[in-house]
Write an enzyme that holds these catalytic residues in place. Structure first.
Site, mmCIF file in Angstrom:
data_model
loop_
_atom_site.group_PDB
_atom_site.id
_atom_site.type_symbol
_atom_site.label_atom_id
_atom_site.label_comp_id
_atom_site.label_asym_id
_atom_site.label_seq_id
_atom_site.Cartn_x
_atom_site.Cartn_y
_atom_site.Cartn_z
ATOM 1 N N GLU A 189 -1.036 3.052 4.634
ATOM 2 C CA GLU A 189 0.027 2.419 5.406
ATOM 3 C C GLU A 189 0.388 3.390 6.529
ATOM 4 O OE1 GLU A 189 3.414 1.345 3.044
ATOM 5 O OE2 GLU A 189 4.516 0.574 4.772
ATOM 6 N N ARG A 240 -3.233 9.267 -9.450
ATOM 7 C CA ARG A 240 -2.971 9.965 -8.200
ATOM 8 C C ARG A 240 -2.955 11.470 -8.423
ATOM 9 N NH1 ARG A 240 1.273 8.543 -4.493
ATOM 10 N NH2 ARG A 240 0.781 6.364 -4.548
ATOM 11 N N LYS A 285 5.602 10.273 1.072
ATOM 12 C CA LYS A 285 5.740 10.267 2.537
ATOM 13 C C LYS A 285 7.216 10.217 2.934
ATOM 14 C CE LYS A 285 2.445 7.095 3.136
ATOM 15 N NZ LYS A 285 1.530 6.125 3.765
HETATM 16 P P1 ATP Z 1 3.755 7.141 -0.593
HETATM 17 O O1 ATP Z 1 4.107 6.716 -1.987
HETATM 18 O O2 ATP Z 1 3.927 8.590 -0.331
HETATM 19 O O3 ATP Z 1 4.360 6.290 0.473
HETATM 20 P P2 ATP Z 1 1.440 5.540 -0.571
HETATM 21 O O4 ATP Z 1 0.618 5.472 -1.789
HETATM 22 O O5 ATP Z 1 2.341 4.403 -0.284
HETATM 23 O O6 ATP Z 1 2.194 6.918 -0.506
HETATM 24 P P3 ATP Z 1 -0.519 4.760 1.293
HETATM 25 O O7 ATP Z 1 -0.574 5.041 2.724
HETATM 26 O O8 ATP Z 1 -0.249 3.368 0.873
HETATM 27 O O9 ATP Z 1 0.539 5.750 0.679
HETATM 28 O O10 ATP Z 1 -1.818 5.298 0.579
HETATM 29 C C1 ATP Z 1 -3.113 4.932 0.943
HETATM 30 C C2 ATP Z 1 -4.026 5.157 -0.206
HETATM 31 O O11 ATP Z 1 -3.951 6.513 -0.641
HETATM 32 C C3 ATP Z 1 -3.626 4.289 -1.387
HETATM 33 O O12 ATP Z 1 -4.787 3.710 -1.925
HETATM 34 C C4 ATP Z 1 -3.002 5.243 -2.344
HETATM 35 O O13 ATP Z 1 -3.219 4.834 -3.643
HETATM 36 C C5 ATP Z 1 -3.706 6.554 -2.027
HETATM 37 N N1 ATP Z 1 -2.842 7.691 -2.352
HETATM 38 C C6 ATP Z 1 -1.606 7.943 -1.892
HETATM 39 N N2 ATP Z 1 -1.086 9.045 -2.473
HETATM 40 C C7 ATP Z 1 -2.032 9.507 -3.315
HETATM 41 C C8 ATP Z 1 -2.116 10.607 -4.225
HETATM 42 N N3 ATP Z 1 -1.110 11.468 -4.369
HETATM 43 N N4 ATP Z 1 -3.255 10.760 -4.924
HETATM 44 C C9 ATP Z 1 -4.285 9.916 -4.781
HETATM 45 N N5 ATP Z 1 -4.277 8.859 -3.961
HETATM 46 C C10 ATP Z 1 -3.164 8.650 -3.232
HETATM 47 MG MG MG Z 2 1.623 2.387 -0.078
#
Ligand code: ATP
Ligand code: MG
Length: 586
Positions: free
Chosen positions: A45, A288, A298
């Site tokens: 995102e 994760r 984020k």
């Molecule tokens: P946040 O919770 O910090 O907003 P998010 O998961 O919403 O992070 P995205 O931009 O949606 O962030 O993530 C893109 C991809 O990266 C998704 O498939 C997510 O599962 C993966 N991802 C995000 N954080 C992690 C992590 N700590 N470890 C492994 N994969 C991750």
């Molecule tokens: Mg997300």
């Protein structure tokens, strides 16, 4: 020579251990599923910069595709219109490329498929599987039930198809205010999985979208849009993190209602060669990455930026890929780390020391060695001719013969580290002390003959003699000299700003306590700025080059560095100073 070109990548088969995802894909390929095609996607995102957690997902998504000769799409998940920003879209592409991965065809956007999502919603209405609901958000919550109690059906669930279609089209035309009506999937209010209790799939939202502008006043929900996006792109394996496991039945429900709908759309939107058989995407979840001393939300990273607790998303202390790049991390170190942590189905906490270990390991192979003195103490070599300059040969990287050598000017007055001298040393101190002899790296052997002090008794300079027979640090008579010191010529060395970075947080699990201010958990020593003496060749080094200041640590020129005003960031110390009981030394 830069880290980006120099840290050659091992063949994917060699690097990739056989985790459960690779085992699954191996079987799918052997079974001829989707014609043996492997197509993944990484769907960030664009509401922040990528961090080390994303690197894990990137290595899994792109790495799996690479290993099986498949494709991986980069898709900006911009379903949610209010938050996305172009700055993030750009940085995400830069970071994925920096890690060494290439996506299939053009960058994709979830918003590319708003038409398909809308068309499918109408198709679901026509099939009697979606309805427009007028319940208020509170009513909807109270109807939803709990984990132990079933939900209650909405009174609007029995609306006719014609009425639903009419209302939904009027939602699109902007006839109703935000929040008045939503489109819901008609699934099962008694399902033990709350996500299947007639979930909302569309809502009105008056918010300009960074790509579609004001074309839409209603937007699809993530859980509904995501499987459609995957199907539009011909994704075979939709890999995501564990929190989506409970959403998977809804993912499957969306795809399985009117499967024929997707066949034609996929052919049109996937960009795959004509004749590619239809692929029904399948979701698989992995744990994760959580790292000690690191936050990865984020939202919290943005808070650090907004409150100026760091200098920006690319502050070298941030766990963002742009921050780590500026700090001096190499893509190879990050990829090796991602291989080492593996891929599992259970959540765990990884020690950040493992990441630093992978970093040191890679930097030891690729970093060019230079000399810099962080806390200078002057040395005057009394028997060395005044005004004489000798260009000493110095090896750039003992781990890499191809890295060549350079010249380092040796002069009568030099600087050494203050900590390399003791007036009254213990026996095992193999550095400088009155009467003791040491080797100057690439230089000569010198012996300390006297100490100069100021009125307060502080040592201000050392008087030494050198042995002219020991040029290059050799001892023709075979005598043993234990200590070797780094040094910089006083007349030829330059001043440099050196930023000594350390971990941003002082607690192992920052952000874990609800309501506790992040600022209270910051490591007050995460940045110390000093003026160091550097050998002249360092002034011309580019930020692309990984460096080791011998005996001091790994460093990287900051993008702000200039020949007349050199600036360096410490990437990592030579050894782990946090290792003892998780506590910081000193
Ligand atoms: P946040 O919770 O910090 O907003 P998010 O998961 O919403 O992070 P995205 O931009 O949606 O962030 O993530 C893109 C991809 O990266 C998704 O498939 C997510 O599962 C993966 N991802 C995000 N954080 C992690 C992590 N700590 N470890 C492994 N994969 C991750
Ligand atoms: Mg997300």
């Amino acid at each position: 020579m830069s880290a980006d070109t120099d840290t050659s990548r091992p063949a994917p088969e060699a690097a990739a251990p056989m985790d459960f995802i690779r085992a699954m894909v191996t079987k799918d390929v052997a079974d001829g599923l989707n014609g043996g095609r492997v197509h993944t996607r990484f769907p960030p995102e664009p509401n922040g910069y990528l961090h080390i957690g994303h690197a894990k997902a990137i290595c899994i998504d792109f790495g799996t595709a690479e290993q099986f000769g498949g494709r991986c799409n980069l898709r900006m998940d911009d379903t949610n219109p209010s938050k996305e920003e172009v700055e993030y879209v750009d940085s995400i592409q830069e970071d994925v490329k920096w890690l060494g991965f290439n996506w299939f065809a053009d960058v994709r956007y979830a918003s590319d498929y708003f038409d398909a999502c809308y068309a499918y919603a109408e198709a679901l209405i026509l099939a009697g599987r979606a309805f427009v609901c007028d319940l208020t958000p509170e009513q909807m919550r109270s109807h939803r039930g709990t984990l132990t109690e079933p939900g209650q059906e909405s009174p609007f669930r029995t609306r006719s198809i014609a009425e639903n279609l009419d209302l939904f089209r009027r939602m699109r035309a902007g006839e109703f205010p935000d929040g008045a009506r939503v489109l819901r999937a008609k699934i099962d209010m008694t399902s033990p999985n709350i996500h299947l209790r007639d979930p909302v799939i569309y809502r009105n939202l008056r918010s300009s979208h960074h790509r579609t502008g004001d074309t839409w006043c209603l937007y699809p929900m993530y859980d509904y849009a995501h499987p459609i996006e995957d199907a539009m792109e011909g994704i075979t394996h939709s890999l995501c993190t564990l929190e989506f496991e409970i959403h998977r039945p809804l993912y499957d429900w969306v795809l399985d209602q009117l499967p024929e709908f997707f066949v034609e759309w996929q052919r049109k939107t996937s960009g795959l060669p004509a004749g590619t058989p239809y692929a029904r995407p399948r979701q698989t979840e992995f744990a994760r990455l959580n790292l000690t001393y690191t936050i990865m939300s984020k939202r919290k990273l943005l808070e650090l930026v907004k409150r100026n607790l760091v200098t920006g998303w690319n502050d070298p202390r941030m766990p963002t890929l742009s921050g780590m790049r500026r700090r001096g991390y190499t893509p190879a170190a990050i990829r090796t780390f991602c291989d080492k942590i593996g891929v599992t189905k259970y959540n765990s906490l990884t020690d950040v020391a493992l990441l630093e270990h992978c970093l040191r390991d890679d930097l030891n192979r690729v970093a060019l060695r230079y000399m810099a003195v962080l806390d200078p103490l002057k040395v005057v070599i009394e028997n060395y001719p005044e005004g004489q300059v000798e260009e000493m040969d110095a090896v750039n990287n003992p781990e890499d013969a191809a890295a060549g050598s350079r010249k380092v000017p040796f002069t009568r007055e030099l600087y050494v580290e203050r900590a390399d001298f003791m007036e009254d040393p213990p026996k095992k101190f193999f550095r400088l002390a009155p009467g003791r002899e040491v080797r100057l790296r690439w230089g000569y052997l010198i012996t300390c003959t006297g100490v100069e002090k100021d009125a307060a008794g502080q040592v201000t300079a050392l008087r030494c003699t050198y042995d002219p027979a020991t040029r290059g640090g050799n001892t023709p008579d075979g005598r043993k000299v234990q200590g070797t010191l780094h040094w910089v010529s006083a007349s030829h060395g330059l001043d440099a700003e050196v930023r000594l970075y350390d971990r941003l947080f002082k607690v192992e699990q920052p952000g874990a306590v609800d309501g506790l201010d992040l600022a209270a958990e910051l490591n007050p020593e995460s940045l110390t700025v000093i003026t160091a003496k550097i050998e002249p060749a360092l002034a011309a080094v580019s930020p692309a080059t990984p460096l080791q200041f011998e005996r001091v640590g790994y460093f990287r020129a900051d993008p702000a560095t200039q020949p007349g005003r050199p600036v360096f960031n410490r990437t990592v110390t030579l050894r782990d100073s946090w290792a003892k009981a998780g506590a910081k030394k000193g």
